[in-house]
Scaffold this motif. Structure first.
Motif, short mmCIF file in Angstrom:
data_model
loop_
_atom_site.label_atom_id
_atom_site.label_comp_id
_atom_site.label_asym_id
_atom_site.label_seq_id
_atom_site.Cartn_x
_atom_site.Cartn_y
_atom_site.Cartn_z
N MET A 1 0.82 -1.15 -0.05
CA MET A 1 0.01 0.13 -0.12
C MET A 1 1.00 1.21 0.09
O MET A 1 0.83 2.05 -0.75
N ILE A 2 1.77 1.34 0.79
CA ILE A 2 2.83 2.45 0.95
C ILE A 2 4.21 1.90 1.40
O ILE A 2 4.29 0.91 1.99
N GLU A 3 5.16 2.01 0.30
CA GLU A 3 6.50 1.48 0.26
C GLU A 3 7.47 2.58 0.12
O GLU A 3 7.49 3.23 -0.94
N PHE A 4 8.55 2.65 1.07
CA PHE A 4 9.71 3.33 0.99
C PHE A 4 10.80 2.57 0.67
O PHE A 4 11.10 1.53 1.71
N GLY A 14 20.97 21.54 2.97
CA GLY A 14 22.28 20.54 3.36
C GLY A 14 21.65 19.65 4.60
O GLY A 14 22.24 18.68 5.00
N VAL A 15 20.39 19.88 4.92
CA VAL A 15 19.69 19.23 5.90
C VAL A 15 19.15 17.94 5.23
O VAL A 15 18.58 17.63 4.23
N MET A 16 19.76 16.73 5.90
CA MET A 16 19.28 15.44 5.37
C MET A 16 18.09 14.91 6.42
O MET A 16 17.96 14.42 7.55
N ALA A 17 16.64 15.32 5.62
CA ALA A 17 15.58 14.98 6.14
C ALA A 17 14.99 13.66 6.50
O ALA A 17 14.56 13.03 7.30
N LEU A 18 15.45 12.88 5.47
CA LEU A 18 15.27 11.35 5.40
C LEU A 18 16.66 10.54 4.91
O LEU A 18 17.48 11.03 4.01
N ASP A 19 16.97 9.55 5.61
CA ASP A 19 18.25 9.20 5.52
C ASP A 19 18.00 7.41 5.22
O ASP A 19 18.14 7.00 6.11
N ASN A 20 17.81 7.06 4.07
CA ASN A 20 18.21 5.49 3.65
C ASN A 20 16.87 4.80 4.23
O ASN A 20 17.17 3.86 5.26
N VAL A 21 15.58 5.46 4.12
CA VAL A 21 14.41 5.05 5.06
C VAL A 21 13.72 3.72 3.88
O VAL A 21 13.60 4.14 2.73
N SER A 22 13.67 2.63 4.49
CA SER A 22 12.63 1.52 4.04
C SER A 22 11.84 0.94 4.89
O SER A 22 12.18 0.50 5.96
N VAL A 23 10.58 1.17 4.36
CA VAL A 23 9.60 0.56 5.29
C VAL A 23 8.31 0.30 4.27
O VAL A 23 8.27 0.68 3.16
N GLN A 24 7.65 -0.65 4.74
CA GLN A 24 6.20 -1.14 4.00
C GLN A 24 5.22 -1.10 4.91
O GLN A 24 5.04 -1.57 6.03
N ILE A 25 4.21 -0.21 4.50
CA ILE A 25 2.77 -0.54 5.22
C ILE A 25 1.80 -1.04 4.40
O ILE A 25 1.32 -0.54 3.20
N PHE A 60 6.51 4.31 -3.35
CA PHE A 60 5.14 3.64 -4.04
C PHE A 60 3.86 3.69 -3.16
O PHE A 60 4.01 3.45 -1.94
N VAL A 61 2.85 4.28 -3.63
CA VAL A 61 1.45 4.35 -3.05
C VAL A 61 0.75 3.87 -3.74
O VAL A 61 0.09 3.99 -4.80
N ASP A 62 0.00 2.65 -3.28
CA ASP A 62 -0.99 1.90 -3.80
C ASP A 62 -0.12 1.26 -5.07
O ASP A 62 0.45 0.52 -4.73
N ASP A 63 -0.84 1.54 -6.16
CA ASP A 63 -0.31 1.08 -7.25
C ASP A 63 0.66 1.90 -8.30
O ASP A 63 0.72 1.80 -9.37
N ARG A 186 -12.96 -0.20 8.90
CA ARG A 186 -13.73 -0.55 7.63
C ARG A 186 -13.02 -0.64 6.32
O ARG A 186 -13.18 -0.84 5.03
N GLY A 187 -11.76 -0.58 6.51
CA GLY A 187 -10.46 -1.15 5.42
C GLY A 187 -9.50 -0.14 5.04
O GLY A 187 -8.52 -0.17 4.48
N THR A 188 -9.77 1.13 5.55
CA THR A 188 -8.91 2.21 4.96
C THR A 188 -7.40 2.00 6.02
O THR A 188 -7.40 1.96 7.27
N THR A 189 -6.41 2.10 5.33
CA THR A 189 -5.13 2.29 5.78
C THR A 189 -4.81 3.55 6.61
O THR A 189 -5.05 4.78 5.62
#
Length: 228
Positions: A1-4, A14-25, A60-63, A186-189
């Motif tokens: 559904m959501i994938e990083f 120069g601010v690194m706000a996200l640093d090699n983030v990998s998650v799946q929801i 990725f978000v949904d498809d 009801r099924g909503t992520t």
């Protein structure tokens, strides 16, 4: 559904706000996104909505492959994701009904469908009978319910709640959480960014904690912090 996948975002300063983030929801999950201010929560959400361009990695978000998504298709992406903010963002000169209906009108929904669906969503969030009220006639909790109803009226499969209880007292916050729990069932992520330790600890849902742009932990059933 959501994938990083190995997502990093470095801003021009120069601010690194996200640093090699990998998650799946996965579809149907309820996930809390926690961490101190500056940890990367806002950038995480903006990357989902393509409000920022990531530096490296894939989203990725949904498809949809968000990273490669052409600008003209961004509105299509955002129809898949309802968003609720801390500050409600209701249109003050429109009634509750009109605020919700407006979200349907901008995607071309016929009026007969609007007249059918708006009362149903108002019932879902516990605001039956409030359709003719204006935002300034409602409590803060009621305004947030309207915001949730508006975000869900077009049936997006994903709801992002960005500090939805931040302006509310504890009792009202729990009423909002009950609404979100009903929507999730009801099924909503649902992905909810929050600083509310009590809500996270009691709800016992998945917790993704960010620190300095990195995933510090990802617990299937977690608490806000292990510092205590």
């Amino acid at each position: 559904m959501i994938e990083f996948s190995n997502v990093s975002k470095r801003y021009d300063n120069g601010v690194m706000a996200l640093d090699n983030v990998s998650v799946q929801i996965e579809k149907g999950e309820f996930v809390f996104l926690v961490g101190p201010s500056g940890a990367g929560k806002s950038t995480f959400i903006k990357a989902i909505l393509k409000e920022v361009e990531i530096t490296t990695g894939k989203v990725f978000v949904d498809d949809l492959h968000v990273t490669r998504l052409h600008r003209r298709r961004v509105p299509f992406l955002r129809r898949k994701v309802g968003v609720v903010f801390q500050d409600f963002r209701l249109l003050p000169n429109k009634t509750v009904y009109e605020n919700i209906a407006f979200a349907m009108e901008i995607v071309g929904t016929p009026q007969r469908n609007i007249r059918k669906q708006v009362p149903l969503i108002l019932a879902l969030v516990g605001l039956s009978g409030k359709g003719n009220f204006y935002p300034n006639q409602l409590s803060g909790g009621e305004q947030q319910r309207v915001s949730i109803a508006r975000s869900m009226i077009n049936n997006p499969p994903i709801l992002i709640a960005d500090e939805p209880t931040g302006n509310l007292d504890p009792d009202t916050s729990w009423e909002i959480m009950k609404v979100l729990r009903t929507i999730n069932r009801r099924g909503t992520t649902i992905l909810m960014a929050t600083h509310d330790r009590e809500i996270v600890d009691i709800m016992k849902k998945r917790v993704i904690a960010l620190e300095a742009g990195k995933v510090a932990r990802d617990d299937k059933v977690g608490v806000y912090s292990y510092d205590d």
